[in-house]
Structure formats: C-alpha cells, structure tokens
Design a protein around this motif. Structure first.
Motif, short mmCIF file in Angstrom:
data_model
loop_
_atom_site.label_atom_id
_atom_site.label_comp_id
_atom_site.label_asym_id
_atom_site.label_seq_id
_atom_site.Cartn_x
_atom_site.Cartn_y
_atom_site.Cartn_z
N GLU A 282 -20.86 60.61 30.01
CA GLU A 282 -19.63 60.90 29.25
C GLU A 282 -20.02 61.05 27.79
N TYR A 283 -19.38 61.98 27.11
CA TYR A 283 -19.76 62.12 25.71
C TYR A 283 -18.66 62.72 24.86
N VAL A 284 -18.80 62.46 23.56
CA VAL A 284 -18.06 63.21 22.55
C VAL A 284 -19.11 63.80 21.61
N GLU A 285 -18.70 64.80 20.83
CA GLU A 285 -19.66 65.36 19.86
C GLU A 285 -19.60 64.51 18.60
N GLY A 286 -20.18 63.34 18.71
CA GLY A 286 -19.95 62.29 17.72
C GLY A 286 -20.88 62.27 16.53
N ILE A 287 -21.95 63.04 16.57
CA ILE A 287 -22.89 63.03 15.43
C ILE A 287 -22.78 64.34 14.67
N PRO A 288 -22.15 64.32 13.51
CA PRO A 288 -22.04 65.57 12.77
C PRO A 288 -23.40 66.00 12.22
N GLY A 289 -23.49 67.28 11.88
CA GLY A 289 -24.68 67.77 11.20
C GLY A 289 -25.82 68.14 12.13
N LEU A 290 -25.58 68.11 13.42
CA LEU A 290 -26.61 68.55 14.36
C LEU A 290 -26.04 69.71 15.18
N SER A 291 -26.93 70.49 15.78
CA SER A 291 -26.44 71.57 16.64
C SER A 291 -25.77 70.94 17.87
N SER A 292 -24.89 71.72 18.51
CA SER A 292 -23.89 71.10 19.39
C SER A 292 -24.45 70.24 20.53
N GLU A 293 -25.52 70.70 21.19
CA GLU A 293 -26.05 69.91 22.31
C GLU A 293 -26.56 68.55 21.84
N ARG A 294 -27.03 68.55 20.59
CA ARG A 294 -27.74 67.37 20.12
C ARG A 294 -26.83 66.34 19.46
N ARG A 295 -25.56 66.72 19.28
CA ARG A 295 -24.70 65.74 18.62
C ARG A 295 -23.91 64.89 19.61
N LEU B 297 -39.57 57.07 20.28
CA LEU B 297 -40.07 58.42 20.48
C LEU B 297 -38.97 59.43 20.17
N GLU B 298 -38.23 59.14 19.11
CA GLU B 298 -37.04 59.94 18.80
C GLU B 298 -37.32 61.01 17.75
N ASP B 299 -36.50 62.03 17.77
CA ASP B 299 -36.55 63.12 16.81
C ASP B 299 -35.99 62.67 15.45
N GLY B 300 -36.59 63.18 14.38
CA GLY B 300 -36.20 62.78 13.03
C GLY B 300 -34.77 63.13 12.65
N ASP B 301 -34.36 64.34 13.00
CA ASP B 301 -32.99 64.77 12.72
C ASP B 301 -31.97 63.77 13.22
N ARG B 302 -32.17 63.37 14.45
CA ARG B 302 -31.17 62.53 15.07
C ARG B 302 -31.17 61.14 14.46
N THR B 303 -32.36 60.65 14.15
CA THR B 303 -32.43 59.34 13.52
C THR B 303 -31.69 59.37 12.18
N GLU B 304 -31.96 60.43 11.41
CA GLU B 304 -31.27 60.57 10.12
C GLU B 304 -29.76 60.66 10.32
N ALA B 305 -29.35 61.38 11.34
CA ALA B 305 -27.92 61.52 11.60
C ALA B 305 -27.29 60.18 11.98
N LEU B 306 -28.02 59.37 12.74
CA LEU B 306 -27.51 58.04 13.09
C LEU B 306 -27.29 57.20 11.84
N LYS B 307 -28.22 57.32 10.89
CA LYS B 307 -28.06 56.59 9.64
C LYS B 307 -26.81 57.08 8.90
N LYS B 308 -26.59 58.39 8.92
CA LYS B 308 -25.44 58.96 8.19
C LYS B 308 -24.12 58.48 8.74
N ILE B 309 -24.06 58.19 10.05
CA ILE B 309 -22.79 57.69 10.58
C ILE B 309 -22.78 56.15 10.58
N GLY B 310 -23.66 55.56 9.78
CA GLY B 310 -23.53 54.14 9.48
C GLY B 310 -24.19 53.18 10.46
N LYS B 311 -25.05 53.69 11.32
CA LYS B 311 -25.72 52.78 12.26
C LYS B 311 -26.93 52.14 11.59
N ARG B 312 -27.25 50.93 12.03
CA ARG B 312 -28.56 50.38 11.68
C ARG B 312 -29.51 50.82 12.78
#
Lengths: 256, 256
Positions: free
Chosen positions: B130-143, B160-175
């Motif tokens: 189940e998903y929502v497109e919850g991470i802004p700033g990434l292309s659609s499949e990846r958010r 073993l994560e991609d940098g974009d996504r890690t940065e995006a997680l930080k942007k939405i306030g995750k530790r």
C-alpha cells in the motif's frame, strides 16, 4: 535501458551502470563484470569522479608511446566494449592501432559477440577469433592471443584488466599501458604507464590528446616518455588519494 | 548456490556474492544490485572486511535512537532482503519496528516478491504494497511510501540506500540511520547516524546491542545520542580509510 532521471546527481555513473547492464543482457558482459563495475565505482568515488591532473599527464605519456609504437594493439574485454565501444574505435583509427578482443572468461561465443558488436559500431577490423596459445604461465583459455594482434604488438593498451594477464604481457616483452582506477592493483603495478582514471573519461581524453600530439615531432614525444617513471606516478596517485581523504575529512569535521 | 570452499580466505565475501546472485535469480535483486554489491565489496575490502570500533560506536548510537523512537521503521530493498532477511526480522522484533519494502527500481511485482520472501522467513507484517506518493521531490515511482510505515515514522533505518531518497527522507523530517560502506555517499552525508559497515556484520551486532541496551535507563540512551556528531564521525571514518591505504601503500611499494 532502464529509465534514469536526468536530474539525478549521479546520472553519469548510473548511465554507465545501464551500459554494463545492457552488455550483460546482450551476453557481452559476464556477472563478474557487473561486480567489477561496482568495484571501479568505489575507487572512482575515492578520487572524486574526475580525471585528476596526474592521470592526464599519464595519458599524455601513454599517447606518446602509442604514437611512437610500430604495432600498437588495444585489448578489449566485455566491460570495455560495453562502456566505450565507439571511443575505442575512434582511438584505434587515430593512433592506427589494432583492436583485439581478449577475455578473462573466454568463450568463443562471447568473443564473437563482442567482435560483431564492435563491427556493427563501425570497427573495420577486430581481432581475437583466431588465436595461438601465446602467453605462457596462464591457464589454457587465458593464454590465447591473436597472432596478428597482441602476439605481434610492441605496445598493448589494456583496461579493466586482470593482474595475472598484465604481468604475463610484461613477461613476453610487451610495453603495457593500463587504465585502472585502482592504483594498488597488480595491473597498475605491472604496467609501464598506469592511468588511474575511469575509461569513460580517459579514452575520450586520449582521443583529444592524440589528435593534437600527432602533429608533434617524434623527439618531443620521446622526451615525454623518457621523463616518466610509473612507480613514482603510482606513489603520486596514492599521495593524491591520501590528501583528498584528508581534505574531505577536514571539511566534514570543521563544519559540524 | 555455487559451491564455495569453506576454507577460502574470502569465504564470507564470496558467500555474500552468492546470496545476491541467488536473489537476482529469484527476482528480488535487480541487475543494478549486483553492481552495488561490487561497490560495497571494494569499500569493505578497503576497511579490512571487519567492523571497525568507530562503526561499532555508531551502531550503539543508532540502537539508542531506535529504542527511544516512537515509530521506527526499517526500510528494506532487494539487496538487503537477499543478504540479511532473518537478521532484519529479528531486529524488527527486538526494537519493535515496522518493516517496509521500499525500492529504487520499484515494480509492484518485485515489492510483492520481497514481501512474500520476508513473510516466508517469519516476518509477521511487511509494509510497502500500500502506498501514497509521500516523498516530494522525487520522480513518481520513487516517492511512494506506505502510509502506515515510513510516512508515519520518526526514525527510519535504511541500508544500501540511494542518496536522493535519503535526502528526501531528511526533508520530510525523519531521523535517518544509514548502513553504508561508502562514507562519501550522499546517503552517509545526509543521515543522522551513518554506520560504515557491511550489513551482514552490522545488523547482527545491532541485534546483540539492542538486547543489552533495552535494559538501560532512557536517560543513558539519550546521553549516548546527544554526544554524537555524524559529520565528525564521517571525518573519522575517512581518516581511518586513509590510514589503511597508507599502510597498504607501504606494504606494496615500500613507499616512504
């Protein structure tokens, strides 16, 4: 190829991956080649994913050596064919070198696939299908070389090559130029000229340099080579890496 | 799996490779995952294929953060699932964290395969289908993220994560806690706690530490975190690598 978003900050590196993957799907690259690509990526990260001035100087020495050579050969394996096929063909034309497909995991079928792949891309002649067991000291599949190619060469350009084979080329009296991101590898250690750079940057730069250096008098090319010492260069590469790591650490630690 | 002799000096590393290749054959790992594995191998080789004390300290900080978290989530991709499925399940039980499958190259089919694979191994619940497109700033499949998982999390453990996504997680306030052998990666740079270690060593160690640290008073866990600075730690990791390479250079070249 898989879709890689153009705005991805590591687009270049991801596109290289896609080329290797495409090669794997076409039977040009073996599974071990996928792992090797990853290993290269790690070392490229460490040097900062750019051609450093020391590598550029080694490229000039390498080009001088190729231009002075009587019978230069470019040895191509699966990863090299997948990553820089057009660039290898261009370089071979400019420096008037033979191209020979030479594989660590050799099968006739894969040699043929790579030969065909390069010919489709415009290579006039690609050696490697005919062979003699010309390199002693290696297991039988790995000692095969083309009698019109590496066997006859005075200078061999290898890239992403195995250490055993590079050492064996030296033993049969070849001058070896190696493109290898790992300055600690046996290939880098054994070569006469080691270019610590990514093939996707190094070969285009070799083409540019060759175009210019072709016009130079032979004496000048000879001078370029005679001043060069590869062990010293490897030492310089390692100092470069050391300093880069130090600076990177400082940068991180001084802005908490 | 291919047979690897137990007494092979690089048995552990070769077995990891076999697990990744097995995962690839089962559709859990994508081809790109084989290349990532190669990159990891190179960095692991450089640090000596062991958990260094600095990483162990970061592991303790990470475990403290996970134990203090209200809603921790372990984000799992194909390589992680192939390498340490049981360990991820154990860790999730001990720290009471959700598991969410989250893929860079997302297809519903592959998410489902990994979810099923983890459930077969004993995971009670695996999110990600189940998903929502919850991470802004990434292309659609990846958010895409699971609304009951990463979207809701306060702390996310990635590996073993991609940098974009890690940065995006930080942007939405995750530790973010990241296990990543490459201290230069954008993932390592963006994370709150970066563990420069192989997941096959780090997760078992996290399990051991979590068992012990669960009994500690919260104040002590908080203290562990408050003294920690990730940029300084990355700097220390890089200095460690520098010293390893210097020693290697000395050994190989009797380099001054």
């Amino acid at each position: 190829m898989e879709y890689v978003p153009r705005d991805h900050p590591r687009y270049r590196s991801l596109m290289e991956r896609e080329k290797i993957i495409e090669g794997f799907k076409n039977g040009i690259v073996v599974i071990n080649g996928l792992i090797s690509q990853g290993r290269g990526e790690a070392f490229d990260y460490i040097i900062g994913e750019k051609t450093i001035p020391l590598a550029e100087d080694s490229i000039e020495v390498a080009v001088a050596m190729l231009l002075l050579s009587n019978y230069p050969v470019i040895s191509v394996n699966g990863n090299a064919a997948a990553l820089v096929p057009d660039e290898i063909i261009n370089l071979s034309n400019i420096i008037d070198a033979k191209i020979e497909v030479n594989l660590f995991y050799r099968t006739e079928e894969r040699v043929k696939k790579i030969v065909d792949f390069l010919k489709e891309r415009g290579a006039k002649e690609v050696l490697g299908l005919e062979y003699v067991e010309g390199i002693p000291g290696l297991s039988s599949e790995r000692r095969k070389v083309d009698p019109r190619g590496i066997l006859k060469a005075d200078v061999v350009l290898v890239m992403l090559e195995d250490g055993d084979r590079t050492e064996a080329l030296k033993k049969i009296g070849k001058r070896v130029i190696a493109i290898d991101l790992n300055p600690f590898s046996r290939t880098s250690m054994a070569a006469d000229v080691s270019i610590m750079d990514n093939v996707t940057r190094a070969i285009p730069l070799m083409i540019d340099k060759a175009r210019i250096m072709k016009k130079l008098p032979k004496e000048e090319l000879k001078k370029k080579i005679s001043n060069y010492n590869n062990r010293r260069r490897l030492g310089e590469y390692i100092i470069y890496i050391k300093e880069r790591l130090e600076n990177e650490a400082k940068r991180l630690m001084s802005f908490p």
